[in-house]
Design an enzyme around this catalytic site. Sequence first.
Site, short mmCIF file in Angstrom:
data_model
loop_
_atom_site.label_atom_id
_atom_site.label_comp_id
_atom_site.label_asym_id
_atom_site.label_seq_id
_atom_site.Cartn_x
_atom_site.Cartn_y
_atom_site.Cartn_z
CB SER A 113 -0.90 0.02 1.24
OG SER A 113 -1.68 -1.15 1.29
CB CYS A 115 -2.90 -3.99 3.26
SG CYS A 115 -4.61 -3.44 3.27
CB CYS A 161 -6.31 -5.04 5.89
SG CYS A 161 -4.77 -4.35 6.46
CE LYS A 194 -8.75 -7.82 9.57
NZ LYS A 194 -7.67 -7.23 10.32
CE1 TYR A 243 -4.83 -3.33 15.68
CE2 TYR A 243 -2.76 -3.55 16.86
CZ TYR A 243 -3.75 -2.76 16.34
OH TYR A 243 -3.69 -1.41 16.46
CB ILE A 244 -2.47 -11.28 14.02
CG1 ILE A 244 -2.12 -10.09 13.12
CG2 ILE A 244 -2.57 -12.57 13.22
CD1 ILE A 244 -0.84 -10.23 12.31
CD GLU A 255 -7.93 -8.09 13.56
OE1 GLU A 255 -8.24 -6.89 13.67
OE2 GLU A 255 -7.25 -8.53 12.61
NE ARG A 286 2.63 -6.24 25.94
CZ ARG A 286 3.54 -5.49 25.31
NH1 ARG A 286 3.75 -4.25 25.70
NH2 ARG A 286 4.23 -5.98 24.30
N GLY A 344 3.72 -11.65 16.54
CA GLY A 344 4.35 -10.41 16.11
C GLY A 344 4.94 -10.50 14.72
CB ALA A 396 -11.20 -0.95 13.83
CG HIS A 419 -33.49 7.57 20.03
ND1 HIS A 419 -32.88 6.87 21.03
CD2 HIS A 419 -34.80 7.26 20.08
CE1 HIS A 419 -33.78 6.15 21.67
NE2 HIS A 419 -34.95 6.37 21.11
CD GLU A 438 -29.62 6.86 21.40
OE1 GLU A 438 -30.19 7.89 21.77
OE2 GLU A 438 -30.25 5.86 20.95
#
Length: 492
Positions: A15, A44, A49, A52, A179-180, A183, A206, A302, A381, A475, A480
Amino acid sequence: MADYDYDLFVIGGGSGGVRAARVAAGEAGAKVALAEEDRYGGTCVIRGCVPKKLMVFASEFSDVAEVGNAYGWNMTSGTFDWQNFRSHLNNELDRLEGVYRSLLKNSGVDTFDARAKLKDKHTVELSDGQTKTAKTILVATGGRPVRPDMPNAHLGIVSDDIFHLETLPKSILIIGGGYIACEFACILHGLGVEVTQYYRGAQILRGFDDEARGLIAEAMRDRGIELHTGTNIVQMGLASDDHTESGPTGSDAAMGASVQQENVMANDGTADEASAGRGGPIWVKATNGRERVFDMVLFATGRDPNTDDMGLEDLGIEIGRRGEIVVDEYSKTAADSVYAIGDVTNRVNLTPVAIREGMAFVETAFKDNPTAVDHDLIPSAIFTQPEMGTVGLSEEDARDREEIEVFCTSFRPMKTAFAGKPDRVLMKLVVSKETRKVLGCHIVAPDAGEMIQLAGVAIKMGATKEDFDRTVAVHPTMSEEIVTMRTPMRTA
Ligand code: NDP
């Protein structure tokens, strides 16, 4: 001035590299070349990404029937067909790789399907024997997953391998709590795999907000993921045939341990590489002494920067402890004509950051506009189930710096509560007592990634808690709650 083949030679077609190459060529009018040894699109697009996230989508259909039935539908759960999904996935990745190639072609970038290394500060040597010179060289070679340094670690797979599996395992042990690991624990569980996860620390994820990661850990366990914290793997080997038959895979395998022990000791790591990660059930011993057998072990322990054998050190370019290229705020290395961006610099290892670094590099090196990349307040995220969206400081980091107020709420979201599911959502704001600025926002909820992008704009603009308060709620939504929390839960 020396005569070079190119104004810019980019090493790496991920990327960051692709963006820098095509902006330098398209917007700055530079003569640009790019070398990629593998598939265009990089981590990615090809093995990160994108595939995944498609697997996340696939895995989320597992409870559609259960929820749908509560809403009056008459649905039955189907079965998941990995081969069918994988062939769709491969077609999509082929399409995306084609898009990346044509983006480069249409921008006038010359491409070389070869490995490249630096011969000197202006010369790149390609694995096909060619040598090219350039006024500026950009290294954007990314990173790669690493296994722990232990005997038989080659028996475990890494995240790159998941997308190529012929079949999904019945049981898997995932090592790691980042993360990995988290997920893929959720994805594979959603696809019907029995998932066990060992994480050596006290709590997964962590560095993220304690309350948010605590809720994710709890939700993962509630869904049926067997998550063990304070636990690591100390030994592994191929399980004996006898042993595999001695009980269901993934079950406690203490019986016959001495036999397995001998097998493991006999296996000196010289097992056929082709069978790596696919050599049949794997015996593991944990730090707590427990021995078990799993169909597969995934190391999500890692990633290291791709700097091996690139000729970097010979040019006086500094390499950090993890193998990363050390750069200044403009992504310039110790060699004036050589820059580096993305995961290979191990700053913030996220695709949109690599892209930003690539754009800033072009401003600096080709548009006479020195631009440092702003690495502050990056929203991100984690695609666990439920997702986490986060921007800014965790409560723990913020309270070390200044006095804070914490606004927090947790509730069962309407959609799944109606279906009798126990899922909970967390919305949290960490606010500076003095400036009233929102220092951190942490959301654990379905689609939290979508929510945090927008909260990230406000927080990047310096929004105060009162700015959130005077924004009218949408709403009925989950998000909200982020503008309706009036009383601090605590101060610190
Ligand atoms: P992380 O660095 O996030 O996590 C590695 C995990 O492995 C940690 O839990 C670490 O433990 C553990 N670990 C490391 N070494 C060992 C060992 N020898 N034995 C046992 N456990 C070990 O790496 P990931 O591979 O999960 O992800 C790499 C990067 O990719 C991330 O930092 C992120 O930037 C990016 N990424 C982003 C995603 C997203 O934005 N959604 C998704 C996937 C990746 P400890 O905590 O104790 O160090």
